[in-house]
Motif scaffolding. Structure first.
Motif, PDB file in Angstrom:
ATOM      1  N   HIS A 109       0.835  -1.210   0.000  1.00 13.73           N
ATOM      2  CA  HIS A 109       0.000   0.000   0.000  1.00 13.73           C
ATOM      3  C   HIS A 109       0.867   1.256   0.000  1.00 13.73           C
ATOM      4  CE1 HIS A 109      -3.268   2.738   0.665  1.00 13.73           C
ATOM      5  NE2 HIS A 109      -2.794   3.126   1.836  1.00 13.73           N
ATOM      6  N   HIS A 135     -10.822   3.294   4.325  1.00 14.34           N
ATOM      7  CA  HIS A 135      -9.441   3.596   3.918  1.00 14.34           C
ATOM      8  C   HIS A 135      -9.375   3.802   2.394  1.00 14.34           C
ATOM      9  CE1 HIS A 135      -4.973   2.109   3.907  1.00 14.34           C
ATOM     10  NE2 HIS A 135      -5.061   3.402   3.642  1.00 14.34           N
ATOM     11  N   HIS A 165      -8.504   7.365  -0.285  1.00  7.42           N
ATOM     12  CA  HIS A 165      -7.568   7.456  -1.414  1.00  7.42           C
ATOM     13  C   HIS A 165      -8.297   7.649  -2.746  1.00  7.42           C
ATOM     14  CE1 HIS A 165      -3.733   6.507   0.533  1.00  7.42           C
ATOM     15  NE2 HIS A 165      -4.395   5.664   1.300  1.00  7.42           N
ATOM     16  N   HIS A 214      -5.562  11.349   6.583  1.00  5.16           N
ATOM     17  CA  HIS A 214      -4.783  10.155   6.261  1.00  5.16           C
ATOM     18  C   HIS A 214      -3.524  10.485   5.468  1.00  5.16           C
ATOM     19  CE1 HIS A 214      -3.878   5.995   5.685  1.00  5.16           C
ATOM     20  NE2 HIS A 214      -4.060   6.023   4.376  1.00  5.16           N
ATOM     21  N   HIS A 226       0.944   9.086   4.888  1.00  2.00           N
ATOM     22  CA  HIS A 226       1.686   8.811   3.647  1.00  2.00           C
ATOM     23  C   HIS A 226       2.707   9.903   3.341  1.00  2.00           C
ATOM     24  CE1 HIS A 226      -0.479   5.216   2.266  1.00  2.00           C
ATOM     25  NE2 HIS A 226      -1.538   5.752   2.832  1.00  2.00           N
TER      26      HIS A 226
END
Ligand code: ZN
Ligand code: ZN
Length: 248
Positions: free
Chosen positions: A105, A165, A169, A192, A196
């Motif tokens: 991921h 989740h 994205h 989130h 990243h």
């Protein structure tokens, strides 16, 4: 958050996927088993709720759901952080199935947006079954209303975590989902994105993210990552040699 681009799995016997059909059968079976046992458990809990409906029951239900929401968010972060930092794709049993998906991921965050409902969510249905089946068969719902409500809510939050989740994205999400994200009731893309972004050491919780600020404030993530690296020193060195230690 980002565009959905890249390789789209081919259409096969049981939908769009690029892994063995035997895995796909297990995934479908897990979802069907969860719906069957979960339905029986939820109906039993609903009849108990209706049979003893009063202010105290409503209060117990609300507290149990709130505690479950926070527990599910924390659990999502704990599993995520351990899979990101402990062991490698070569770790027996969990390496290929769980650790690989978290590491990949980070290599390709959009890959999950190209997966269908079963591919994205079936693992979470599967991990609930060892709890769902025994509590459906043996838990006395009338005698333990808080525990029963907590468990049904907790498993409800767990099975939607990967979908939430994925939405964080996804460039375009349905209006109600965008509303939930904007009100922080589910993980938002903005929240989130921190996970990243270098140094990749916080915001592991991916259900609502509500517990992330507290866990960051008390230094939970650095402590857990140090523990993982200490425990999994050998696994990490092997993974580093194979070029899969962090997946980032
Ligand atoms: Zn991660
Ligand atoms: Zn992500």
């Amino acid at each position: 958050m980002m565009q959905t681009i890249g390789h789209v799995p081919p259409t096969r016997l049981l939908g769009r996927y690029s892994y063995p059909t035997s895995h796909r059968v297990i995934e479908f079976s897990a979802v069907i088993a969860f719906i069957g046992f979960g339905g029986v458990f939820a109906v039993g809990l609903a009849s108990s709720f209706i049979g003893s409906f009063d202010g105290a029951t409503v209060a117990v239900t609300m507290v149990a759901v709130l505690v479950a929401a926070l527990a599910a968010d924390f659990a999502s972060g704990l599993v995520h952080a351990v899979c990101d930092n402990l062991g490698s794709v070569h770790t027996p049993v969990v390496g290929q199935k769980f650790i690989r998906s978290f590491r990949e991921h980070h290599s390709d965050p959009l890959d999950m947006t190209r997966g269908d409902f079963i591919r994205v969510n079936a693992d979470n249905f599967l991990i609930c079954l060892p709890i769902l089946i025994p509590v459906t068969l043996w838990l006395d719902v009338d005698g333990h209303p808080f525990l029963a409500t907590f468990l049904v809510a907790m498993m409800g939050f767990v099975v939607v975590t990967n979908q939430i989740h994925k939405w964080a994205h996804t460039a375009e999400v349905p209006g109600p989902v965008r509303w939930l994200q904007a009100h922080r009731l589910v993980l938002s893309p903005e929240h989130h994105r921190v996970h990243h972004t270098p140094p990749y050491d916080s915001h592991y919780c991916i259900t609502s993210g509500l517990t992330n600020p507290f866990l960051t404030r008390i230094g939970f993530w650095p402590a857990l990552m140090r523990l993982c690296h200490r425990v999994g020193r050998i696994g990490h060195h092997e993974a580093a040699a194979a070029g899969t230690s962090s997946g980032r």
